[in-house]
Enzyme design. Sequence first.
Site, PDB file in Angstrom:
ATOM      1  N   CYS A   1       1.781   4.664   8.682  1.00 19.98           N
ATOM      2  CA  CYS A   1       2.166   3.349   8.151  1.00 19.98           C
ATOM      3  C   CYS A   1       2.625   2.413   9.266  1.00 19.98           C
ATOM      4  O   CYS A   1       2.157   1.283   9.362  1.00 19.98           O
ATOM      5  CB  CYS A   1       3.265   3.525   7.110  1.00 19.98           C
ATOM      6  SG  CYS A   1       3.935   1.957   6.560  1.00 19.98           S
TER       7      CYS A   1
ATOM      8  N   CYS B   1      -0.255   0.421   7.684  1.00 19.84           N
ATOM      9  CA  CYS B   1       0.228  -0.752   6.923  1.00 19.84           C
ATOM     10  C   CYS B   1       0.806  -1.857   7.796  1.00 19.84           C
ATOM     11  O   CYS B   1       0.478  -3.030   7.606  1.00 19.84           O
ATOM     12  CB  CYS B   1       1.309  -0.328   5.931  1.00 19.84           C
ATOM     13  SG  CYS B   1       1.009   1.234   5.120  1.00 19.84           S
TER      14      CYS B   1
ATOM     15  N   LYS C   1      -1.713  -3.466  10.313  1.00 17.50           N
ATOM     16  CA  LYS C   1      -2.735  -4.093   9.453  1.00 17.50           C
ATOM     17  C   LYS C   1      -2.208  -5.396   8.859  1.00 17.50           C
ATOM     18  O   LYS C   1      -2.875  -6.428   8.915  1.00 17.50           O
ATOM     19  CB  LYS C   1      -3.136  -3.098   8.356  1.00 17.50           C
ATOM     20  CG  LYS C   1      -4.184  -3.532   7.363  1.00 17.50           C
ATOM     21  CD  LYS C   1      -3.692  -4.289   6.167  1.00 17.50           C
ATOM     22  CE  LYS C   1      -2.593  -3.664   5.383  1.00 17.50           C
ATOM     23  NZ  LYS C   1      -2.983  -2.570   4.520  1.00 17.50           N
TER      24      LYS C   1
ATOM     25  N   TYR D   1     -10.076   0.696   0.332  1.00 16.77           N
ATOM     26  CA  TYR D   1      -9.001  -0.170   0.819  1.00 16.77           C
ATOM     27  C   TYR D   1      -9.265  -0.628   2.253  1.00 16.77           C
ATOM     28  O   TYR D   1      -9.215  -1.808   2.554  1.00 16.77           O
ATOM     29  CB  TYR D   1      -7.693   0.603   0.919  1.00 16.77           C
ATOM     30  CG  TYR D   1      -6.905   0.907  -0.306  1.00 16.77           C
ATOM     31  CD1 TYR D   1      -5.746   0.196  -0.590  1.00 16.77           C
ATOM     32  CD2 TYR D   1      -7.254   1.955  -1.144  1.00 16.77           C
ATOM     33  CE1 TYR D   1      -4.957   0.513  -1.674  1.00 16.77           C
ATOM     34  CE2 TYR D   1      -6.459   2.284  -2.232  1.00 16.77           C
ATOM     35  CZ  TYR D   1      -5.312   1.557  -2.497  1.00 16.77           C
ATOM     36  OH  TYR D   1      -4.540   1.883  -3.561  1.00 16.77           O
TER      37      TYR D   1
ATOM     38  N   GLU E   1     -10.125  -4.397   3.406  1.00 16.47           N
ATOM     39  CA  GLU E   1      -9.064  -5.141   4.088  1.00 16.47           C
ATOM     40  C   GLU E   1      -9.521  -5.574   5.481  1.00 16.47           C
ATOM     41  O   GLU E   1      -9.336  -6.732   5.875  1.00 16.47           O
ATOM     42  CB  GLU E   1      -7.796  -4.282   4.195  1.00 16.47           C
ATOM     43  CG  GLU E   1      -7.132  -4.064   2.851  1.00 16.47           C
ATOM     44  CD  GLU E   1      -5.825  -3.279   2.921  1.00 16.47           C
ATOM     45  OE1 GLU E   1      -5.053  -3.359   1.970  1.00 16.47           O
ATOM     46  OE2 GLU E   1      -5.586  -2.567   3.922  1.00 16.47           O
TER      47      GLU E   1
ATOM     48  N   HIS F   1       6.394 -23.339 -13.669  1.00 23.33           N
ATOM     49  CA  HIS F   1       5.310 -24.315 -13.536  1.00 23.33           C
ATOM     50  C   HIS F   1       5.546 -25.231 -12.330  1.00 23.33           C
ATOM     51  O   HIS F   1       6.686 -25.622 -12.088  1.00 23.33           O
ATOM     52  CB  HIS F   1       5.258 -25.152 -14.814  1.00 23.33           C
ATOM     53  CG  HIS F   1       4.132 -26.118 -14.841  1.00 23.33           C
ATOM     54  ND1 HIS F   1       2.814 -25.721 -14.984  1.00 23.33           N
ATOM     55  CD2 HIS F   1       4.127 -27.465 -14.732  1.00 23.33           C
ATOM     56  CE1 HIS F   1       2.054 -26.799 -14.970  1.00 23.33           C
ATOM     57  NE2 HIS F   1       2.808 -27.863 -14.805  1.00 23.33           N
TER      58      HIS F   1
ATOM     59  N   GLU G   1       1.992 -18.307 -13.671  1.00 21.48           N
ATOM     60  CA  GLU G   1       2.449 -18.696 -15.016  1.00 21.48           C
ATOM     61  C   GLU G   1       1.412 -18.288 -16.069  1.00 21.48           C
ATOM     62  O   GLU G   1       1.743 -18.057 -17.233  1.00 21.48           O
ATOM     63  CB  GLU G   1       2.749 -20.195 -15.101  1.00 21.48           C
ATOM     64  CG  GLU G   1       1.559 -21.109 -14.966  1.00 21.48           C
ATOM     65  CD  GLU G   1       1.969 -22.585 -15.052  1.00 21.48           C
ATOM     66  OE1 GLU G   1       2.513 -22.987 -16.075  1.00 21.48           O
ATOM     67  OE2 GLU G   1       1.748 -23.314 -14.059  1.00 21.48           O
TER      68      GLU G   1
HETATM   69  P1  NDP Z   1     -10.906   5.308   0.383  1.00 19.91           P
HETATM   70  O1  NDP Z   1     -11.013   6.689  -0.149  1.00 19.91           O
HETATM   71  O2  NDP Z   1     -10.170   4.286  -0.384  1.00 19.91           O
HETATM   72  O3  NDP Z   1     -12.370   4.731   0.628  1.00 19.91           O
HETATM   73  C1  NDP Z   1     -13.336   5.445   1.331  1.00 19.91           C
HETATM   74  C2  NDP Z   1     -14.641   4.688   1.189  1.00 19.91           C
HETATM   75  O4  NDP Z   1     -15.611   5.280   2.011  1.00 19.91           O
HETATM   76  C3  NDP Z   1     -15.174   4.705  -0.230  1.00 19.91           C
HETATM   77  O5  NDP Z   1     -15.743   3.461  -0.493  1.00 19.91           O
HETATM   78  C4  NDP Z   1     -16.220   5.806  -0.180  1.00 19.91           C
HETATM   79  O6  NDP Z   1     -17.249   5.612  -1.089  1.00 19.91           O
HETATM   80  C5  NDP Z   1     -16.747   5.628   1.224  1.00 19.91           C
HETATM   81  N1  NDP Z   1     -17.297   6.846   1.784  1.00 19.91           N
HETATM   82  C6  NDP Z   1     -16.757   8.089   1.799  1.00 19.91           C
HETATM   83  N2  NDP Z   1     -17.576   8.954   2.429  1.00 19.91           N
HETATM   84  C7  NDP Z   1     -18.656   8.242   2.831  1.00 19.91           C
HETATM   85  C8  NDP Z   1     -19.840   8.576   3.519  1.00 19.91           C
HETATM   86  N3  NDP Z   1     -20.091   9.815   3.926  1.00 19.91           N
HETATM   87  N4  NDP Z   1     -20.723   7.582   3.762  1.00 19.91           N
HETATM   88  C9  NDP Z   1     -20.482   6.323   3.326  1.00 19.91           C
HETATM   89  N5  NDP Z   1     -19.392   5.959   2.664  1.00 19.91           N
HETATM   90  C10 NDP Z   1     -18.474   6.907   2.419  1.00 19.91           C
HETATM   91  O7  NDP Z   1     -10.375   5.497   1.846  1.00 19.91           O
HETATM   92  P2  NDP Z   1      -9.788   4.497   2.889  1.00 19.91           P
HETATM   93  O8  NDP Z   1     -10.083   5.147   4.191  1.00 19.91           O
HETATM   94  O9  NDP Z   1     -10.228   3.105   2.651  1.00 19.91           O
HETATM   95  O10 NDP Z   1      -8.229   4.555   2.591  1.00 19.91           O
HETATM   96  C11 NDP Z   1      -7.570   5.826   2.542  1.00 19.91           C
HETATM   97  C12 NDP Z   1      -6.329   5.730   1.700  1.00 19.91           C
HETATM   98  O11 NDP Z   1      -5.346   5.012   2.417  1.00 19.91           O
HETATM   99  C13 NDP Z   1      -6.505   4.954   0.407  1.00 19.91           C
HETATM  100  O12 NDP Z   1      -6.972   5.771  -0.619  1.00 19.91           O
HETATM  101  C14 NDP Z   1      -5.139   4.444   0.147  1.00 19.91           C
HETATM  102  O13 NDP Z   1      -4.438   5.392  -0.610  1.00 19.91           O
HETATM  103  C15 NDP Z   1      -4.530   4.306   1.519  1.00 19.91           C
HETATM  104  N6  NDP Z   1      -4.472   2.895   1.931  1.00 19.91           N
HETATM  105  C16 NDP Z   1      -3.711   2.028   1.218  1.00 19.91           C
HETATM  106  C17 NDP Z   1      -3.656   0.702   1.560  1.00 19.91           C
HETATM  107  C18 NDP Z   1      -2.829  -0.237   0.750  1.00 19.91           C
HETATM  108  O14 NDP Z   1      -1.979   0.216  -0.008  1.00 19.91           O
HETATM  109  N7  NDP Z   1      -3.066  -1.537   0.837  1.00 19.91           N
HETATM  110  C19 NDP Z   1      -4.393   0.177   2.706  1.00 19.91           C
HETATM  111  C20 NDP Z   1      -5.175   1.166   3.383  1.00 19.91           C
HETATM  112  C21 NDP Z   1      -5.206   2.465   2.997  1.00 19.91           C
HETATM  113  P3  NDP Z   1     -17.135   6.047  -2.631  1.00 19.91           P
HETATM  114  O15 NDP Z   1     -16.347   4.963  -3.314  1.00 19.91           O
HETATM  115  O16 NDP Z   1     -18.546   6.090  -3.091  1.00 19.91           O
HETATM  116  O17 NDP Z   1     -16.466   7.372  -2.658  1.00 19.91           O
END
Ligand code: NDP
Length: 484
Positions: free
Chosen positions: A42, A47, A50, A177, A181, A467, A472
């Site tokens: 984080c 976080c 980022k 995410y 982002e 408002h 709202e």
């Molecule tokens: P996520 O699991 O959210 O997303 C991973 C993405 O990669 C998905 O779209 C997935 O597709 C895709 N993917 C996975 N494997 C492959 C592959 N082999 N080829 C192509 N695409 C693939 O992971 P993130 O890394 O984005 O984030 C990890 C975690 O970190 C999040 O789940 C969240 O909990 C936390 N986080 C929270 C944030 C916040 O609160 N704002 C910000 C950043 C991270 P598919 O959907 O098809 O599985």
Amino acid sequence: MAYDYDLFVIGGGSGGVRAARVASATGAKVALAEDDRYGGTCVIRGCVPKKLMVFASEFSNLPDEARAYGWDMSLGDFDWCGFRDRLHGELDRLEGVYRSLLSNSGVTMYDARAQLKDPNTVTLSTGEEVTAKHILVATGGHPVRPEIPNAHLGIVSDDLFHLEALPKSMLIVGGGYIACEFACVMAGLGVDVTLYYRGAQILRGFDEEARGIIAEGMSEKGIDLHFGTNIVDMAPASEDHSASGALTSSDASMGAPANEPETRDISKDHDGPIWVKATNGKEAVFDKVLFATGRAPNTQDMGLEEIGVELGRGGEIVVDDYSQTAVPSVYAIGDVTNRVNLTPVAIREGMAFVETVFKDNPTPVDHKLIPSAVFTQPEFGTVGLTEDEAREQEPVHVYCTSFRPMRTAFAGQPYRVLMKLVVSRDTDRVLGCHIVAPGAGEMIQLAGVAIKMGATKADFDRTVAVHPTMSEEIVTMRDPMRTG
Ligand code: NDP
């Protein structure tokens, strides 16, 4: 048996540090080992940096808007190196804060990698061996690259904060995410961003309507979204390849890249443009490729399974409602357990662990109705069930409105916001709230309190609107848009 410590925490991220401090405050003798930087994902590579990059990127929208409001303003150059150095200065400061929080709490710190030797013994990379009545694993996770040829040529989110220069073009792979982002952040900083997502719509698992509006907003920002698309091959670009970032024809006239994957001699630290081939046959060249394809728990080479700790299929530590593993003296919290991978959840899990183990007050972790935000532009705040999840559970009314907010509409900008409530038809309780709008993360924190308290739609209705605001609308939607 006398142990060296009452608690030994492995991992100095948000969850581990909080658990160590709170346990120490009960009078327990506590130690913590961290083999990297204190603050964890984080603070050091997630976080916090980022969000600072989100702030940096948002300034690029201002001149257009400001001009519509009468200001004579133009966008100057962005000094990436100057910003990056300030960013790292801030992260150093925060790491110092984490260290002093621990030492002021009386926690002994080991700057070392820890492994479990038996249910009560930890060996450290310094050669030391210490014993503890309880061991808490809070080692977090790490980004993973997909298994495709030359995937090492791509960077992961950890690397973004250390770029020597901003690339002109970037391909982001993934639709979660991190992918969404950083697509917005990089586009805001002036990078030409393309995103390949293998599914039909970004942000799988979130409310369908919200996903649509976010994707629309990302496209408006100039992000080139490609759905149902993935990389099948990548290699250092040769001179034959097209200009940076340009999609080349998929037809065979481009021919294969100069070298075939099996025979390419690729330096691990190749820093030049990268040629990629997509599942749809298209070829393109990008300055950087970012894999935002998920994260995996840090459980490798820790001796966990050897002492009887159960790991799940993704390598996560399997725990019960009290964060206890299959080995009674060993507990685990945070991303390493792959429950809900969010910083505040890891902190809650750490606090519940201390209540259970050191305050004799068994406290399960409440993972229901967790508000969260995705810092895309437009931002997304969400709590509770999506419309589809709620419909599967029970009959619902859906209250929803989407509009161009006053501030940006005045400046002639196309962005739309979404305010949405999913309400139980039987009980009138609000089951889900989904907001896509600037500041949605701040809004959802407050809506989350009401919804966690069990607020009904009638409670929202009798709350007077503030408002003129965007939010709202959340208390003025009278008729359901859909019922099902
Ligand atoms: P996520 O699991 O959210 O997303 C991973 C993405 O990669 C998905 O779209 C997935 O597709 C895709 N993917 C996975 N494997 C492959 C592959 N082999 N080829 C192509 N695409 C693939 O992971 P993130 O890394 O984005 O984030 C990890 C975690 O970190 C999040 O789940 C969240 O909990 C936390 N986080 C929270 C944030 C916040 O609160 N704002 C910000 C950043 C991270 P598919 O959907 O098809 O599985």
